[in-house]
Design a protein around this motif. Structure first.
Motif, PDB file in Angstrom:
ATOM      1  N   VAL A 288       0.834  -1.209   0.000  1.00 22.17           N
ATOM      2  CA  VAL A 288       0.000   0.000   0.000  1.00 22.17           C
ATOM      3  C   VAL A 288       0.864   1.252   0.000  1.00 22.17           C
ATOM      4  N   TRP A 289       1.936   1.263   0.783  1.00 22.35           N
ATOM      5  CA  TRP A 289       2.796   2.457   0.832  1.00 22.35           C
ATOM      6  C   TRP A 289       3.394   2.750  -0.552  1.00 22.35           C
ATOM      7  N   MET A 290       3.852   1.703  -1.226  1.00 22.96           N
ATOM      8  CA  MET A 290       4.417   1.912  -2.564  1.00 22.96           C
ATOM      9  C   MET A 290       3.351   2.391  -3.543  1.00 22.96           C
ATOM     10  N   LEU A 291       2.134   1.835  -3.464  1.00 27.12           N
ATOM     11  CA  LEU A 291       1.056   2.272  -4.345  1.00 27.12           C
ATOM     12  C   LEU A 291       0.679   3.728  -4.083  1.00 27.12           C
ATOM     13  N   LEU A 292       0.732   4.151  -2.839  1.00 24.60           N
ATOM     14  CA  LEU A 292       0.453   5.541  -2.508  1.00 24.60           C
ATOM     15  C   LEU A 292       1.536   6.459  -3.073  1.00 24.60           C
ATOM     16  N   ARG A 296       0.718   9.420  -6.120  1.00 25.39           N
ATOM     17  CA  ARG A 296       1.032  10.840  -5.998  1.00 25.39           C
ATOM     18  C   ARG A 296       2.006  11.294  -7.095  1.00 25.39           C
ATOM     19  N   GLY A 297       2.164  10.464  -8.096  1.00 30.73           N
ATOM     20  CA  GLY A 297       2.987  10.834  -9.234  1.00 30.73           C
ATOM     21  C   GLY A 297       4.449  10.519  -9.082  1.00 30.73           C
ATOM     22  N   GLY A 298       4.805   9.776  -8.052  1.00 30.17           N
ATOM     23  CA  GLY A 298       6.199   9.429  -7.834  1.00 30.17           C
ATOM     24  C   GLY A 298       6.518   8.017  -8.295  1.00 30.17           C
ATOM     25  N   LYS A 299       7.664   7.542  -7.887  1.00 24.77           N
ATOM     26  CA  LYS A 299       8.080   6.179  -8.194  1.00 24.77           C
ATOM     27  C   LYS A 299       8.131   5.373  -6.901  1.00 24.77           C
ATOM     28  N   GLY A 304      10.395   3.845   0.945  1.00 25.25           N
ATOM     29  CA  GLY A 304       8.964   3.768   1.206  1.00 25.25           C
ATOM     30  C   GLY A 304       8.503   2.359   1.519  1.00 25.25           C
ATOM     31  N   ALA A 305       9.038   1.392   0.792  1.00 21.38           N
ATOM     32  CA  ALA A 305       8.677   0.002   1.057  1.00 21.38           C
ATOM     33  C   ALA A 305       9.064  -0.403   2.476  1.00 21.38           C
ATOM     34  N   CYS A 306      10.231   0.034   2.901  1.00 17.61           N
ATOM     35  CA  CYS A 306      10.701  -0.308   4.244  1.00 17.61           C
ATOM     36  C   CYS A 306       9.841   0.348   5.316  1.00 17.61           C
ATOM     37  N   ILE A 307       9.532   1.619   5.129  1.00 11.89           N
ATOM     38  CA  ILE A 307       8.695   2.318   6.112  1.00 11.89           C
ATOM     39  C   ILE A 307       7.314   1.689   6.171  1.00 11.89           C
TER      40      ILE A 307
END
Length: 460
Positions: A288-292, A296-299, A304-307
């Protein structure tokens, strides 16, 4: 001229602390204290003992994992200091827990608020014999060891909020006070058979309230008391050590199986349930964090995956042994989304410099987990048609947040007045690795170091 990078204080706190430790060690060595032994091997469950020894080792590994996780996120000049702040808790809190902390948390209850500090002081009456209420199938000393690891990592979690600007001696004083005045009471309220939150029916399987909410709220207080870093915008342009963050996340994820599944206190079906729930929640939160990030237009980023993975572990902690597998995935999804939005709101709408987002990740993640435990808990959750447990979770949450914030704020102010919490601007600019520990992982400009030494020595 002073040759040490760190100035000498008028009171040599190291010498005083050493003398105090020597006195306490002498008392511990020569005062006779009973340690009851198990009457026979049949008094213990061998499978439970084996699993709890393993789980205790798993949880211990989480603190070194946290040091890599946090260390990889700070600027190189603060890497060693940040990692040491986690590692040093292994030593300091172990001694505090031995002398009086365990007794405050699990000693004879005083009105469900705190344990008698003398009940298990110096491990009095703690031995290889089981305890009928706290550890019926394993040695009581093993229960002590397992709970110690929770006490260690909680203050270590707080360090991420005031990273890169905290004075080491002030930090040491604060974590001792935090353990005695915040962690031990919360553990007593929640996990002692006579604790008032436990008697209300508040559920916290493995520390969502005691560990993560308390650490997150104390972290918020710490960020507010110490204030923002000087020139903290430069951290946005520094390159994090992503491999360190990945390594730390892997160690945390691995150790969390002991954190949650070990809280079943035995090799049983609840341990297996919480083991799988732990993994599912973390997995869903990571995705979910990566999809978010992408939405938001990022990669998608490794950071992010770790957090996200860690947030999922936080959110499932209070519910791990009480919910079904699908519910654990939903808890991870909601926890990840709430923390992601919390990080964004904190960074874009406030001036709070919670350096490593401890409150949005651990505080909010723990709050989500606690509330959803009241919603989904087997037989007693809101979805099962009863609101009693959920309502007590709301009340308990308000009490824990209010108590933790007020007491942590007071302890931070007290520590600042006695020892100083914030390093000098020159020390912060040089970096805490050199200014607090005289160690470094990178080369420092010699001219800057000479200027810094002169400033400390009072030379114009």
């Amino acid at each position: 001229m002073e040759t040490a990078l760190a100035p000498k204080s008028r009171l040599n706190y190291g010498t005083v602390a050493l003398l105090v430790l020597l006195v306490l060690s002498g008392v511990a060595a020569f005062v006779p204290v009973p340690h009851p032994a198990a009457e026979s091997a049949s008094a213990l469950n061998g499978a439970d003992v084996a699993w709890m020894l393993t789980a205790s080792a798993f949880v211990l590994l989480m603190t070194p994992g946290l040091s890599f996780f946090y260390g990889g996120m700070v600027r190189p000049k603060n890497l060693i200091s940040t990692m040491l702040q986690s590692f040093v808790a292994l030593g300091v809190i172990s001694l505090v827990w031995y002398f009086v902390g365990f007794s405050l948390a699990y000693g004879t209850s005083w009105h469900g608020l705190i344990g008698n500090p003398l009940t298990f002081a110096l491990l009095r009456d703690v031995g290889t014999a089981p305890h009928p209420l706290l550890s019926p199938t394993i040695p009581f000393i093993l229960f002590f060891a397992f709970q110690l690891k929770f006490a260690i990592i909680t203050p270590a979690l707080i360090t991420g909020s005031f990273a890169e600007r905290v004075r080491f001696k002030g930090y040491l004083a604060f974590i001792i006070l935090f353990c005695l005045c915040v962690y031990c009471p919360l553990a007593h309220w929640t996990w002692h058979p006579e604790g008032f939150l436990r008697k209300w029916g508040v559920l916290d399987f493995a520390g969502g309230t005691v560990v993560h909410i308390s650490a997150g709220v104390a972290a918020l207080a710490g960020a507010l008391v110490l204030g923002p870093r000087r020139n903290n915008r430069e951290s946005a342009f520094s390159t994090p050590n992503v491999p360190f963050v990945l390594l730390g996340t892997g160690l945390l994820w691995f150790g969390w199986f002991g954190f949650n599944a070990g809280s079943a206190l035995g090799a049983n079906e609840m341990a297996a349930l919480s083991f799988v729930n732990t993994n599912l929640a973390s997995a869903s939160a990571l995705v979910v964090w990566m999809l978010l990030e992408i939405s938001r237009g990022g990669k998608p980023t490794a950071m992010g995956a770790c957090i996200g993975a860690v947030v999922g572990l936080v959110a499932i902690t209070p519910a791990a042994g009480y919910v079904d597998y699908g519910q654990s995935i939903l808890i991870g999804v909601i926890g990840s989304a709430v923390s992601f939005l919390g990080v964004y709101w904190k960074n874009s709408r406030t001036g709070i410099d919670d350096t490593l987002d401890v409150f949005p990740c651990h505080g909010l993640g723990g709050i989500v987990g606690m509330l959803l435990t009241g919603v989904f808990a087997s037989k007693v959750g809101l979805v099962n048609g009863t609101a009693t447990v959920f309502n007590y979770h709301l009340l308990g949450l308000a009490i824990v947040i209010g108590y933790t914030f007020v007491v942590s704020w007071g302890l931070l102010k007290l520590t600042d007045a006695l020892f100083g919490l914030r390093v000098k601007s020159s020390e912060e600019e040089l970096g805490l690795d050199l200014s607090q520990h005289e160690e470094s992982t990178y080369h420092v400009d010699e001219e800057f170091e000479r200027t810094y030494r002169k400033e400390l020595a009072g030379v114009e």
